[in-house]
Motif scaffolding. Sequence first.
Motif, mmCIF file in Angstrom:
data_model
loop_
_atom_site.group_PDB
_atom_site.id
_atom_site.type_symbol
_atom_site.label_atom_id
_atom_site.label_comp_id
_atom_site.label_asym_id
_atom_site.label_seq_id
_atom_site.Cartn_x
_atom_site.Cartn_y
_atom_site.Cartn_z
ATOM 1 N N ILE A 77 0.721 5.029 7.394
ATOM 2 C CA ILE A 77 -0.065 3.984 7.190
ATOM 3 C C ILE A 77 -0.008 3.117 8.025
ATOM 4 O O ILE A 77 0.998 2.430 8.575
ATOM 5 N N CYS A 110 0.838 -1.107 0.233
ATOM 6 C CA CYS A 110 0.048 0.119 -0.018
ATOM 7 C C CYS A 110 1.027 1.336 -0.015
ATOM 8 O O CYS A 110 1.741 1.375 0.917
ATOM 9 N N ASN A 159 -4.422 0.103 5.003
ATOM 10 C CA ASN A 159 -4.551 0.679 3.505
ATOM 11 C C ASN A 159 -5.062 2.149 3.779
ATOM 12 O O ASN A 159 -5.762 2.528 2.985
ATOM 13 N N GLU A 160 -4.824 2.478 4.973
ATOM 14 C CA GLU A 160 -5.132 3.835 5.261
ATOM 15 C C GLU A 160 -4.101 4.802 5.354
ATOM 16 O O GLU A 160 -3.313 4.371 6.650
ATOM 17 N N MET A 161 -4.106 6.167 5.259
ATOM 18 C CA MET A 161 -3.188 7.145 5.505
ATOM 19 C C MET A 161 -3.564 8.348 6.186
ATOM 20 O O MET A 161 -4.720 8.998 5.601
ATOM 21 N N ALA A 200 -3.326 4.185 -0.700
ATOM 22 C CA ALA A 200 -3.747 4.295 0.592
ATOM 23 C C ALA A 200 -5.121 5.339 0.618
ATOM 24 O O ALA A 200 -5.122 6.278 -0.162
#
Length: 430
Positions: free
Chosen positions: A372, A267, A414-416, A328
């Motif tokens: 992330i 990611c 998968n997150e920023m 992301a």
Amino acid sequence: MSNINIETNVPEIEWSENGITLPEEDKILDGVIQDFQNAFENKLKFYNKEGEFLLSTPQGQLVTSISAIISDRNRLLAYYVNQVDPSYAMGRMQDGIGRIYFIERKPATYTEVVGLCRGGGANVVIPQGTPVKDKAGNVYAAKQDYTIGDVGTVEATFVCNKPGAIECPANSIDMYQRIAGWDSVENPKAGVVGRNVESQAQFEQRRRQSVAGNSVNSVDSIMADLLKLTDANGSPICQDAYVTENSLGEAIINGNVTLKPHSIFVCVAALDSFDNQQAIAKSIWRKKPPGCAMNGDVTVEISDDTKDDDGQPLYSTPPTYQMTYQYAVDVSIYFNIVMTRSQDQPKNAEALIKDAVYNAFIGEDGSIRPRIGSKILSSDFLRSVLALGNWARVTSIQIARGGNFDNKVSMGINEMPSLTKDHIKVTFNG
């Protein structure tokens, strides 16, 4: 001429397994005074009957000046001794350590934003350098020539004309120069915020991450290589990267992501463009184990461009590969800060607090930037607010990602996390 053994009473620097130890300044002064007394047969007077040091006398001025010179020399030596330790090195010395690992300090970068340009006709060209403007008055220039196609739209990347951490929230840019046939521009997504020159703490963190950059067939080597990628202008391609794997023969769930059997998950936080896709995909291909499955929603075809020692392609018809990864998801973070009002707080206290929290979040003050898959604690930002002065009396700092405020939030792999100053609420009580 016979050798003369010159001795001094000034204490020496001590070297041990624990490093360098400097003598105390009062001991240095005592040693210099004793040297003067030895030279002048104890005829100089340095103290009065009450034991007070006679600083105003010529000899008092001399010994204090010499002692200060020795102390400054000692401190300078200790400073450069510590510069060989990556944990303390900074500036030119830290740059030298970085080159051992084949990394350079990241220069200041510019905020980039993708604008959706609409036109009344096809084949309308938006030339390179065409400006747009955001609501804060910042001007951005088109990165290259863009042509509005038959569908009446084109996605164009605009680069801010000033380096540094300049926010560009979603739906904030508008046209600044009229071009016939070009009707409007908007940015559905927030821009990728630029950054100032990489700080000492940020550079050291990246050096630690890059240690695996010369290896292959491991998640660490993939991430290290992704973080080293730069575009044609020398700017970093990936703002962040997260790489993990599933070595089992069955699918597993990691947070909010399902990983296929025997697969890797990559990611990245980066602008989505053709050049960036190729660079990211080739980076994964160079470092990943052969034959493993991949996860994600972006698949890019690349060609094997390996060359021999003479610079010639290895293949007359290069094999192609499909590389899969994921961008992301941008997650907005919110702060709720409650302060106790102080009589001596400045008029712009709210703005100062917002700046302090924002700079800590993006790592501009030397703090470790949330990444992330990270866990963000509200207490991580307490030090930055307290550093504003004695007037900064914090009652509470809470954090949220769109729901209820708490003392911590967690990012998926998968997150920023992202932050704008508008999402920092400051309240003064009392």
